[in-house]
Design a protein around this motif. Sequence first.
Motif, PDB file in Angstrom:
ATOM      1  N   CYS A 218     -35.758 -12.147 -13.062  1.00  0.00           N
ATOM      2  CA  CYS A 218     -36.729 -12.199 -14.165  1.00  0.00           C
ATOM      3  C   CYS A 218     -37.416 -10.869 -14.390  1.00  0.00           C
ATOM      4  CB  CYS A 218     -37.765 -13.293 -13.919  1.00  0.00           C
ATOM      5  SG  CYS A 218     -38.894 -12.937 -12.558  1.00  0.00           S
TER       6      CYS A 218
ATOM      7  N   GLY B 283     -39.947  -9.840 -12.999  1.00  0.00           N
ATOM      8  CA  GLY B 283     -41.388  -9.957 -12.749  1.00  0.00           C
ATOM      9  C   GLY B 283     -41.641  -9.645 -11.276  1.00  0.00           C
TER      10      GLY B 283
ATOM     11  N   PRO C 299     -40.857 -17.035 -14.544  1.00  0.00           N
ATOM     12  CA  PRO C 299     -41.331 -17.252 -15.919  1.00  0.00           C
ATOM     13  C   PRO C 299     -41.571 -18.719 -16.277  1.00  0.00           C
ATOM     14  CG  PRO C 299     -39.194 -16.108 -15.898  1.00  0.00           C
ATOM     15  CD  PRO C 299     -39.543 -16.367 -14.490  1.00  0.00           C
ATOM     16  N   ASP C 300     -41.032 -19.644 -15.479  1.00  0.00           N
ATOM     17  CA  ASP C 300     -41.238 -21.054 -15.793  1.00  0.00           C
ATOM     18  C   ASP C 300     -42.488 -21.622 -15.140  1.00  0.00           C
ATOM     19  OD1 ASP C 300     -38.947 -21.222 -17.385  1.00  0.00           O
ATOM     20  OD2 ASP C 300     -37.674 -21.472 -15.621  1.00  0.00           O
TER      21      ASP C 300
ATOM     22  N   ARG D 245     -46.719 -21.184 -13.820  1.00  0.00           N
ATOM     23  CA  ARG D 245     -47.930 -20.578 -14.365  1.00  0.00           C
ATOM     24  C   ARG D 245     -48.815 -19.993 -13.274  1.00  0.00           C
ATOM     25  NH1 ARG D 245     -50.053 -22.867 -19.743  1.00  0.00           N
ATOM     26  NH2 ARG D 245     -51.351 -21.110 -19.175  1.00  0.00           N
TER      27      ARG D 245
ATOM     28  N   CYS E 287     -35.787 -18.760  -9.827  1.00  0.00           N
ATOM     29  CA  CYS E 287     -34.853 -17.873 -10.546  1.00  0.00           C
ATOM     30  C   CYS E 287     -33.440 -17.976  -9.957  1.00  0.00           C
ATOM     31  CB  CYS E 287     -35.327 -16.419 -10.475  1.00  0.00           C
ATOM     32  SG  CYS E 287     -36.823 -16.083 -11.419  1.00  0.00           S
TER      33      CYS E 287
ATOM     34  N   LYS F 277     -31.779 -21.400 -10.602  1.00  0.00           N
ATOM     35  CA  LYS F 277     -31.314 -21.560 -11.974  1.00  0.00           C
ATOM     36  C   LYS F 277     -29.948 -20.871 -12.140  1.00  0.00           C
ATOM     37  CE  LYS F 277     -33.340 -21.250 -16.585  1.00  0.00           C
ATOM     38  NZ  LYS F 277     -34.477 -20.730 -17.349  1.00  0.00           N
TER      39      LYS F 277
END
Lengths: 178, 86
Positions: B28, B30, B37-38, B40, B61, B64
């Motif tokens: 991602c 990040g 990203p999924d 919070r 990540c 997925k």
Amino acid sequence: MIKIWTMKKENAGVDKKKQKVTAGQIRVQKDLSELDLPKTMKMTFPVPDDLLNFELEISPDEGFYAGGTFKFSFSVNGNYPHDAPSVKCLQKIYHPNIQADGKICLNILREDWKPVLTLNSVMVGLQYLLLEPNADDPLNKEAAEDLRTNRRNFETNVAKSIRGGSVNGIQYDNVMTH
Amino acid sequence: MKVKVKRWHTVAIWQWDMEDSTDLCGICHGPFDSCCPDCRIPGDNCPLLWGKCTHCFHLHCINKWIETNDSEGTCPMDRQIFEAAT
């Protein structure tokens, strides 16, 4: 008082819209912010708010295709980077790895895609394909055979095709810009 | 002189226990200390996973990716079969 309430509601609506940003969009934004395009490449966004669909122009300064400008469309789906971006060539060109309808044979766009790759990886891959066409993995078999058997003849045919000429009875797009 | 503490205000920070937790997840992009990203909220509900190959990703990540057919169960960094380090 009433005015304040309506404003609040409008703002709430805006917030909700902002939250709809997908994981794919976040990643595309990161990819784009890290891009440092060489002078041979130019990006354009036909719909300015839509970062997931854009075009890339590559103007190779060396190799068989030097002198031309080649346009590609990129379309990134919300599942990016788990799905590869889909990329097409927007012009009809004589190239062993690019079909007349724009389909491109590049390993990292298909079987070798992995989510640690970026838009930059794909752009570098496309640039490489224009510099070093690959005769071993052809979509246009005639062009690949031409490249494999007679590099000089292939060079002549590419030069003809990118100026709008015909090769083996098929006419190609004039893509010369410099 | 006697000092009486009436109240105090404590502040804490956390980070993942690893060499450089400000590094980015390769999938991602990040930071590891941030969540995938999924999610919070960073923390135990969005943990990290190390493979035997030493590559590390947000658990969500890498899951997925592994679940996609195209991955064939391989680490996206080195294309070897991804096995969680124990």
